[in-house]
Design a protein around this motif. Sequence first.
Motif, PDB file in Angstrom:
ATOM      1  N   UNK A 157       0.847  -1.187  -0.016  1.00  0.00           N
ATOM      2  CA  UNK A 157      -0.139   0.011  -0.086  1.00  0.00           C
ATOM      3  C   UNK A 157       0.932   1.355  -0.053  1.00  0.00           C
ATOM      4  N   UNK A 158       0.651   2.034  -0.802  1.00  0.00           N
ATOM      5  CA  UNK A 158       1.526   3.372  -0.882  1.00  0.00           C
ATOM      6  C   UNK A 158       1.209   4.342   0.299  1.00  0.00           C
ATOM      7  N   UNK A 159       2.062   4.881   0.966  1.00  0.00           N
ATOM      8  CA  UNK A 159       1.926   5.556   2.203  1.00  0.00           C
ATOM      9  C   UNK A 159       1.749   7.047   1.700  1.00  0.00           C
ATOM     10  N   UNK A 160       0.918   7.643   2.543  1.00  0.00           N
ATOM     11  CA  UNK A 160       0.650   9.037   2.602  1.00  0.00           C
ATOM     12  C   UNK A 160       1.965   9.885   2.543  1.00  0.00           C
ATOM     13  N   UNK A 161       2.254  10.845   1.705  1.00  0.00           N
ATOM     14  CA  UNK A 161       3.293  11.720   1.689  1.00  0.00           C
ATOM     15  C   UNK A 161       3.181  12.905   2.718  1.00  0.00           C
ATOM     16  N   UNK A 162       3.887  13.082   3.858  1.00  0.00           N
ATOM     17  CA  UNK A 162       3.721  14.093   4.847  1.00  0.00           C
ATOM     18  C   UNK A 162       4.615  15.353   4.190  1.00  0.00           C
ATOM     19  N   UNK A 163       3.757  16.356   4.232  1.00  0.00           N
ATOM     20  CA  UNK A 163       4.579  17.751   3.808  1.00  0.00           C
ATOM     21  C   UNK A 163       4.699  18.427   5.132  1.00  0.00           C
ATOM     22  N   UNK A 164       5.930  18.602   5.321  1.00  0.00           N
ATOM     23  CA  UNK A 164       6.483  19.501   6.335  1.00  0.00           C
ATOM     24  C   UNK A 164       6.298  20.985   6.034  1.00  0.00           C
ATOM     25  N   UNK A 165       5.704  21.780   6.770  1.00  0.00           N
ATOM     26  CA  UNK A 165       5.754  23.291   6.633  1.00  0.00           C
ATOM     27  C   UNK A 165       7.063  23.788   6.293  1.00  0.00           C
ATOM     28  N   UNK A 166       7.118  25.016   5.846  1.00  0.00           N
ATOM     29  CA  UNK A 166       8.155  25.456   5.474  1.00  0.00           C
ATOM     30  C   UNK A 166       8.205  26.876   6.791  1.00  0.00           C
ATOM     31  N   UNK A 167       9.284  26.735   7.617  1.00  0.00           N
ATOM     32  CA  UNK A 167       9.314  27.782   8.724  1.00  0.00           C
ATOM     33  C   UNK A 167       8.654  26.992   9.968  1.00  0.00           C
ATOM     34  N   UNK A 203      -1.744  28.343  19.822  1.00  0.00           N
ATOM     35  CA  UNK A 203      -0.861  28.852  19.089  1.00  0.00           C
ATOM     36  C   UNK A 203      -1.156  30.308  18.462  1.00  0.00           C
ATOM     37  N   UNK A 204      -0.227  31.100  18.777  1.00  0.00           N
ATOM     38  CA  UNK A 204      -0.243  32.447  18.326  1.00  0.00           C
ATOM     39  C   UNK A 204       0.159  32.508  17.010  1.00  0.00           C
ATOM     40  N   UNK A 205      -0.668  32.483  16.225  1.00  0.00           N
ATOM     41  CA  UNK A 205      -0.082  32.396  14.552  1.00  0.00           C
ATOM     42  C   UNK A 205      -1.456  33.185  13.870  1.00  0.00           C
ATOM     43  N   UNK A 206      -1.368  34.075  13.027  1.00  0.00           N
ATOM     44  CA  UNK A 206      -2.322  34.819  12.766  1.00  0.00           C
ATOM     45  C   UNK A 206      -2.611  33.865  11.356  1.00  0.00           C
ATOM     46  N   UNK A 207      -3.999  34.259  10.801  1.00  0.00           N
ATOM     47  CA  UNK A 207      -4.803  33.742   9.858  1.00  0.00           C
ATOM     48  C   UNK A 207      -3.758  34.170   8.476  1.00  0.00           C
ATOM     49  N   UNK A 208      -3.575  33.297   7.737  1.00  0.00           N
ATOM     50  CA  UNK A 208      -2.869  33.421   6.690  1.00  0.00           C
ATOM     51  C   UNK A 208      -1.253  33.410   6.549  1.00  0.00           C
ATOM     52  N   UNK A 209      -0.939  32.630   7.917  1.00  0.00           N
ATOM     53  CA  UNK A 209       0.418  32.668   8.078  1.00  0.00           C
ATOM     54  C   UNK A 209       0.996  31.135   8.186  1.00  0.00           C
ATOM     55  N   UNK A 210       0.054  30.243   7.707  1.00  0.00           N
ATOM     56  CA  UNK A 210       0.306  28.871   7.673  1.00  0.00           C
ATOM     57  C   UNK A 210      -0.484  27.943   8.843  1.00  0.00           C
ATOM     58  N   UNK A 211      -1.493  28.444   9.326  1.00  0.00           N
ATOM     59  CA  UNK A 211      -2.318  27.531  10.087  1.00  0.00           C
ATOM     60  C   UNK A 211      -2.847  26.179   9.678  1.00  0.00           C
ATOM     61  N   UNK A 212      -3.246  26.173   8.507  1.00  0.00           N
ATOM     62  CA  UNK A 212      -3.883  25.152   7.947  1.00  0.00           C
ATOM     63  C   UNK A 212      -2.638  24.119   7.758  1.00  0.00           C
ATOM     64  N   UNK A 213      -1.883  24.624   6.900  1.00  0.00           N
ATOM     65  CA  UNK A 213      -0.513  23.987   6.667  1.00  0.00           C
ATOM     66  C   UNK A 213      -0.127  23.006   7.918  1.00  0.00           C
ATOM     67  N   UNK A 214       0.130  23.826   8.981  1.00  0.00           N
ATOM     68  CA  UNK A 214       0.602  23.182  10.333  1.00  0.00           C
ATOM     69  C   UNK A 214      -0.424  22.093  10.812  1.00  0.00           C
ATOM     70  N   UNK A 215      -1.625  22.526  10.707  1.00  0.00           N
ATOM     71  CA  UNK A 215      -2.665  21.350  11.245  1.00  0.00           C
ATOM     72  C   UNK A 215      -2.632  20.172  10.580  1.00  0.00           C
ATOM     73  N   UNK A 216      -2.591  20.454   9.130  1.00  0.00           N
ATOM     74  CA  UNK A 216      -2.154  19.294   8.266  1.00  0.00           C
ATOM     75  C   UNK A 216      -1.313  18.340   8.676  1.00  0.00           C
ATOM     76  N   UNK A 217      -0.136  18.878   8.838  1.00  0.00           N
ATOM     77  CA  UNK A 217       1.181  18.326   9.147  1.00  0.00           C
ATOM     78  C   UNK A 217       1.084  17.511  10.429  1.00  0.00           C
ATOM     79  N   UNK A 218       0.744  18.306  11.337  1.00  0.00           N
ATOM     80  CA  UNK A 218       0.483  17.494  12.730  1.00  0.00           C
ATOM     81  C   UNK A 218      -0.595  16.699  12.761  1.00  0.00           C
TER      82      UNK A 218
END
Length: 261
Positions: free
Chosen positions: A1-11, A40-55
């Motif tokens: 089975x192909x493993x899901x590729x996990x994308x780490x955020x930049x920064x 998490x003190x991180x404003x909207x548009x600063x990578x919130x969703x990218x981080x949540x997906x990675x986590x």
Amino acid sequence: MKRHEITKPIGLTNLCEEVENICENACIYKCGLRPKHLIVPLSSGSGRTTFVEYMTDMYKEHGIFDFSGSLDDYIEVTIDGSSSRSIAQAFASFRAVYRNDYSNVAAINVEDMAKYLSAPQFADLMRHVKELCRNAYVVFFVSSNPTPNEEKLITKLVEGIGEKKIHRAVIEKYTAEDICCLTEKIVGEHGVSIEHHQMFHATLMDLIQNYAILEVKDAVETAEELIHFADFSGFTPTVSDKSLTLLAEYWNKKSERSEIK
């Protein structure tokens, strides 16, 4: 089975390290213990969703949570604090699941509640929060530079949930290198190739420093504007350091026109 590729955020180095440390100790959490909820003190548009997906991907890969009780591995909501009804509607998103209680990752933007700390509906928020925290893993987002009222909100969240059950993350600012890599990544996501990458990267770094491009939203705007100066003559559109020079000239002319007005 192909493993899901996990994308780490930049920064977001500190945040990612927290996730990785938890995953390195996965055996602890497989015994029924849970990591601390996060503020998490991180404003909207600063990578919130990218981080949540990675986590979420990391926690799923390492078996930190079961992830079998819901259609969604994570759910993001934004709280409108103006009324009890709007708060209830936001938390209703976590009830549309297979089981009675949502038990996966919940990402909640609570910034707006800072305006309603003394309002009756704040008690409703805390009731919903405590209920959700019993089963789900919750990430609370506030702005990158919390206002005094947001600081009070953070204190109330910690007191309500329990300081042993929640942790405030330390967020470092994006570096010029981070912004540079983000801009290049966004360009690539639009199907545009970068020519002479080393030279392009150096020129883009100069541009970022000269024009004080500091935020993720600025990187997005830069990438999107840069694509207007791509070479579309070939099968794949390309950008190069020459495209960046044209972009800088465009910005300068736009600035000059604004000063004349």
